[in-house]
Design a protein around this motif. Structure first.
Motif, PDB file in Angstrom:
ATOM      1  N   ARG A 229      -8.961  78.820 -24.200  1.00 49.18           N
ATOM      2  CA  ARG A 229      -8.512  80.006 -23.574  1.00 49.18           C
ATOM      3  C   ARG A 229      -7.193  80.012 -22.836  1.00 49.18           C
ATOM      4  NH1 ARG A 229     -13.347  81.165 -20.328  1.00 49.18           N
ATOM      5  NH2 ARG A 229     -13.617  78.909 -20.903  1.00 49.18           N
ATOM      6  N   ALA A 230      -6.958  78.484 -22.772  1.00 48.67           N
ATOM      7  CA  ALA A 230      -5.835  78.291 -21.438  1.00 48.67           C
ATOM      8  C   ALA A 230      -4.591  79.084 -21.703  1.00 48.67           C
ATOM      9  CB  ALA A 230      -5.878  76.750 -21.456  1.00 48.67           C
ATOM     10  N   TYR A 231      -4.077  79.073 -22.766  1.00 54.79           N
ATOM     11  CA  TYR A 231      -2.708  79.445 -23.046  1.00 54.79           C
ATOM     12  C   TYR A 231      -2.502  81.197 -22.690  1.00 54.79           C
ATOM     13  CZ  TYR A 231      -2.130  81.470 -27.752  1.00 54.79           C
ATOM     14  OH  TYR A 231      -2.257  82.170 -28.741  1.00 54.79           O
ATOM     15  N   PHE A 232      -3.369  81.876 -22.962  1.00 59.41           N
ATOM     16  CA  PHE A 232      -3.287  83.341 -22.381  1.00 59.41           C
ATOM     17  C   PHE A 232      -3.451  83.309 -21.216  1.00 59.41           C
ATOM     18  CE2 PHE A 232      -5.341  85.757 -26.335  1.00 59.41           C
ATOM     19  CZ  PHE A 232      -4.671  85.057 -27.154  1.00 59.41           C
ATOM     20  N   PHE A 233      -4.435  82.703 -20.537  1.00 56.92           N
ATOM     21  CA  PHE A 233      -4.906  82.654 -19.024  1.00 56.92           C
ATOM     22  C   PHE A 233      -3.736  82.171 -18.293  1.00 56.92           C
ATOM     23  CE2 PHE A 233      -6.868  80.365 -15.482  1.00 56.92           C
ATOM     24  CZ  PHE A 233      -7.363  81.532 -14.983  1.00 56.92           C
ATOM     25  N   LYS A 234      -2.825  80.833 -18.785  1.00 57.79           N
ATOM     26  CA  LYS A 234      -1.891  80.248 -18.039  1.00 57.79           C
ATOM     27  C   LYS A 234      -0.564  81.363 -17.938  1.00 57.79           C
ATOM     28  CE  LYS A 234      -2.413  75.411 -17.711  1.00 57.79           C
ATOM     29  NZ  LYS A 234      -2.514  75.492 -16.266  1.00 57.79           N
ATOM     30  N   ILE A 235      -0.312  81.970 -19.042  1.00 59.32           N
ATOM     31  CA  ILE A 235       0.583  82.976 -18.760  1.00 59.32           C
ATOM     32  C   ILE A 235       0.471  84.377 -17.980  1.00 59.32           C
ATOM     33  CG2 ILE A 235       2.156  84.507 -20.162  1.00 59.32           C
ATOM     34  CD1 ILE A 235       1.719  82.838 -22.637  1.00 59.32           C
ATOM     35  N   ASP A 236      -0.723  84.480 -18.068  1.00 64.38           N
ATOM     36  CA  ASP A 236      -1.354  85.628 -17.393  1.00 64.38           C
ATOM     37  C   ASP A 236      -1.161  85.323 -15.665  1.00 64.38           C
ATOM     38  OD1 ASP A 236      -2.352  88.217 -17.394  1.00 64.38           O
ATOM     39  OD2 ASP A 236      -4.089  87.655 -16.393  1.00 64.38           O
ATOM     40  N   THR A 237      -1.707  84.118 -15.495  1.00 64.29           N
ATOM     41  CA  THR A 237      -1.922  83.552 -14.050  1.00 64.29           C
ATOM     42  C   THR A 237      -0.450  83.106 -13.448  1.00 64.29           C
ATOM     43  OG1 THR A 237      -3.637  82.487 -14.655  1.00 64.29           O
ATOM     44  CG2 THR A 237      -2.650  81.812 -12.537  1.00 64.29           C
ATOM     45  N   THR A 238       0.502  82.941 -14.269  1.00 62.30           N
ATOM     46  CA  THR A 238       1.950  82.538 -13.957  1.00 62.30           C
ATOM     47  C   THR A 238       2.592  83.889 -13.544  1.00 62.30           C
ATOM     48  OG1 THR A 238       1.907  80.542 -15.094  1.00 62.30           O
ATOM     49  CG2 THR A 238       4.139  81.435 -14.495  1.00 62.30           C
ATOM     50  N   ILE A 239       2.640  84.963 -14.384  1.00 64.04           N
ATOM     51  CA  ILE A 239       3.210  86.078 -14.340  1.00 64.04           C
ATOM     52  C   ILE A 239       2.627  86.829 -13.120  1.00 64.04           C
ATOM     53  CG2 ILE A 239       1.965  87.562 -15.898  1.00 64.04           C
ATOM     54  CD1 ILE A 239       5.643  87.713 -15.303  1.00 64.04           C
TER      55      ILE A 239
ATOM     56  N   GLU B  16       2.405  68.490 -28.823  1.00 66.24           N
ATOM     57  CA  GLU B  16       3.330  68.144 -27.953  1.00 66.24           C
ATOM     58  C   GLU B  16       3.817  69.332 -26.961  1.00 66.24           C
ATOM     59  OE1 GLU B  16       6.262  65.909 -29.726  1.00 66.24           O
ATOM     60  OE2 GLU B  16       7.632  65.837 -27.850  1.00 66.24           O
ATOM     61  N   ASP B  17       4.135  70.385 -27.660  1.00 65.22           N
ATOM     62  CA  ASP B  17       4.447  71.775 -27.269  1.00 65.22           C
ATOM     63  C   ASP B  17       3.526  71.961 -26.138  1.00 65.22           C
ATOM     64  OD1 ASP B  17       6.876  71.721 -28.889  1.00 65.22           O
ATOM     65  OD2 ASP B  17       5.741  72.740 -30.506  1.00 65.22           O
ATOM     66  N   TYR B  18       2.252  71.913 -26.780  1.00 70.57           N
ATOM     67  CA  TYR B  18       1.412  72.521 -25.701  1.00 70.57           C
ATOM     68  C   TYR B  18       1.378  71.796 -24.297  1.00 70.57           C
ATOM     69  CZ  TYR B  18      -3.275  74.253 -23.881  1.00 70.57           C
ATOM     70  OH  TYR B  18      -4.049  74.575 -23.344  1.00 70.57           O
ATOM     71  N   GLY B  19       1.716  70.323 -24.221  1.00 73.27           N
ATOM     72  CA  GLY B  19       2.199  69.551 -23.229  1.00 73.27           C
ATOM     73  C   GLY B  19       3.196  70.029 -22.545  1.00 73.27           C
ATOM     74  N   HIS B  20       4.179  70.595 -23.064  1.00 70.64           N
ATOM     75  CA  HIS B  20       5.479  70.947 -22.370  1.00 70.64           C
ATOM     76  C   HIS B  20       5.086  72.207 -21.717  1.00 70.64           C
ATOM     77  CE1 HIS B  20       8.404  68.244 -23.903  1.00 70.64           C
ATOM     78  NE2 HIS B  20       8.205  68.595 -25.141  1.00 70.64           N
ATOM     79  N   PHE B  21       4.365  73.159 -22.462  1.00 71.22           N
ATOM     80  CA  PHE B  21       4.141  74.468 -22.079  1.00 71.22           C
ATOM     81  C   PHE B  21       3.203  74.371 -20.579  1.00 71.22           C
ATOM     82  CE2 PHE B  21       0.570  77.768 -21.845  1.00 71.22           C
ATOM     83  CZ  PHE B  21       1.385  78.733 -21.922  1.00 71.22           C
ATOM     84  N   VAL B  22       2.104  73.414 -21.065  1.00 70.50           N
ATOM     85  CA  VAL B  22       1.368  73.320 -19.345  1.00 70.50           C
ATOM     86  C   VAL B  22       2.184  73.018 -18.479  1.00 70.50           C
ATOM     87  CG1 VAL B  22      -0.590  72.267 -18.518  1.00 70.50           C
ATOM     88  CG2 VAL B  22      -0.715  73.249 -20.994  1.00 70.50           C
ATOM     89  N   ARG B  23       2.904  72.037 -18.745  1.00 72.49           N
ATOM     90  CA  ARG B  23       3.758  71.120 -17.766  1.00 72.49           C
ATOM     91  C   ARG B  23       4.662  72.334 -16.964  1.00 72.49           C
ATOM     92  NH1 ARG B  23       8.563  69.215 -17.952  1.00 72.49           N
ATOM     93  NH2 ARG B  23       8.545  69.258 -20.185  1.00 72.49           N
ATOM     94  N   ILE B  24       5.306  73.137 -17.755  1.00 77.36           N
ATOM     95  CA  ILE B  24       6.441  74.160 -17.306  1.00 77.36           C
ATOM     96  C   ILE B  24       5.561  75.035 -16.386  1.00 77.36           C
ATOM     97  CG2 ILE B  24       8.071  75.904 -18.062  1.00 77.36           C
ATOM     98  CD1 ILE B  24       9.041  73.704 -20.217  1.00 77.36           C
ATOM     99  N   MET B  25       4.503  75.621 -17.014  1.00 82.07           N
ATOM    100  CA  MET B  25       3.861  76.900 -16.502  1.00 82.07           C
ATOM    101  C   MET B  25       3.291  76.344 -15.089  1.00 82.07           C
ATOM    102  SD  MET B  25       3.861  79.616 -17.913  1.00 82.07           S
ATOM    103  CE  MET B  25       5.026  80.154 -19.239  1.00 82.07           C
ATOM    104  N   ASP B  26       2.777  75.128 -15.257  1.00 82.47           N
ATOM    105  CA  ASP B  26       1.939  74.551 -13.900  1.00 82.47           C
ATOM    106  C   ASP B  26       3.102  74.416 -12.702  1.00 82.47           C
ATOM    107  OD1 ASP B  26      -0.348  74.835 -15.047  1.00 82.47           O
ATOM    108  OD2 ASP B  26      -0.716  72.489 -15.313  1.00 82.47           O
ATOM    109  N   SER B  27       4.181  73.906 -13.454  1.00 85.29           N
ATOM    110  CA  SER B  27       5.433  73.599 -12.506  1.00 85.29           C
ATOM    111  C   SER B  27       5.831  74.970 -11.866  1.00 85.29           C
ATOM    112  CB  SER B  27       6.388  72.999 -13.309  1.00 85.29           C
ATOM    113  OG  SER B  27       7.567  72.677 -12.301  1.00 85.29           O
ATOM    114  N   ILE B  28       5.948  76.167 -12.563  1.00 83.82           N
ATOM    115  CA  ILE B  28       6.334  76.993 -11.934  1.00 83.82           C
ATOM    116  C   ILE B  28       5.289  77.830 -10.775  1.00 83.82           C
ATOM    117  CG2 ILE B  28       6.886  79.694 -12.391  1.00 83.82           C
ATOM    118  CD1 ILE B  28       8.021  78.748 -15.111  1.00 83.82           C
ATOM    119  N   TYR B  29       4.205  77.595 -11.182  1.00 88.11           N
ATOM    120  CA  TYR B  29       3.315  78.172 -10.296  1.00 88.11           C
ATOM    121  C   TYR B  29       3.065  77.350  -9.002  1.00 88.11           C
ATOM    122  CZ  TYR B  29      -1.194  79.805  -8.873  1.00 88.11           C
ATOM    123  OH  TYR B  29      -2.396  80.439  -8.146  1.00 88.11           O
ATOM    124  N   GLN B  30       3.248  75.977  -9.148  1.00 90.41           N
ATOM    125  CA  GLN B  30       3.317  75.099  -8.316  1.00 90.41           C
ATOM    126  C   GLN B  30       4.481  75.408  -7.103  1.00 90.41           C
ATOM    127  OE1 GLN B  30       0.561  73.644  -7.679  1.00 90.41           O
ATOM    128  NE2 GLN B  30       1.277  73.447  -5.599  1.00 90.41           N
TER     129      GLN B  30
END
Lengths: 145, 145
Positions: free
Chosen positions: A8-18, B127-141
DNA sequence: AATCAATAGTTAGTAAACCAATTTGTGCTC
DNA sequence: GAGCACAAATTGGTTTACTAACTATTGATT
């Protein structure tokens, strides 16, 4: 989780970030005494860059729908920041303009918004930006069939 | 655009992408005859995985606030999918459970949701998933200071 | 035991998103 | 020029987000 797309993570992550971004913007607006919501700011920003734009075009550019644009503009008109002028060539249309007060608001807020954008991007690189755009566009595209 | 962070693009791209995802989900729900909004589904999903969860915990897990959870649950209760049971140890709390009809709804909808997740991720790599998570988490952080 | 701050949940008000339906105006076709 | 499909904007209804204020309950302190 066998594969990322299974989670579920990627929907959730986008939602949380925005949501986070919107919260930070709104809180900062309030602290600075800017009497605007984030979405009202988005419209002001687009009108400032496209004087005389129509409501439909504004809707397209902001990915909002027509009723939403109508109602946000109603609020901005009531606040005296924006005006609707009848279009000369098509009486169904309005051309939207900033009033002087709206122009002043735009100029005051812009540097703050830019600062927040920079803060959010932080130490991420240009390469990261490339990844980011590619991944987001790809998801969008995968849903546009 | 001197630097990516100077552009409006990244707020906008996140916003546009999540809207697209929500639209696709909702349209598919409607086509399938699922009488739920996306956010109602999100709560069902969390209750299914955490039987007896409290409303506050539900709010945390979904990054919704307490009043929002209250109202979505009201609708789900009215639809007969979910029930509130008084907590034994703390009379301020409710424990939330799926009713049989809710369990059935969850099981029917889950495969469809999984399919849409897969469709969205498409050919993107781990690998894209890794980038995605890292970037989103970074913005959030970057916004959590 | 009495007080008092903190917690769980609800209610109320405003803003925004989505859909559907409506109004007014445009332009095409017959 | 009458009729008709289409386009621009508005209105109404429902849902969700956010804030603030409120009720009821808990737990800690004194």
């Amino acid at each position: 989780m066998t594969h990322p797309s299974d989670s579920r993570a990627y929907f959730f992550k986008i939602d949380t970030t925005i949501k986070k971004i919107r919260n930070v913007l709104q809180k900062r607006f309030n602290e600075e005494g800017f009497d605007l919501t984030v979405d009202q700011w988005v419209l002001i920003d687009h009108v400032a860059r496209n004087e005389g734009i129509s409501q439909n075009t504004l809707a397209e550019l902001t990915t909002k729908d027509a009723p939403t644009v109508t109602r946000i503009l109603d609020l901005l008109v009531k606040k005296g920041l924006v005006e609707r002028r009848m279009s000369e060539e098509d009486r169904r249309k309005f051309n939207i303009y900033l009033k002087p007060e709206g122009q002043k608001t735009f100029e005051t807020m812009l540097p703050v918004v830019k600062e927040i954008r920079r803060q959010g991007w932080g130490e991420l690189s240009d390469e990261d930006y490339g990844h980011f755009v590619r991944i987001m566009d790809s998801i969008y595209q995968n849903f546009s069939d």
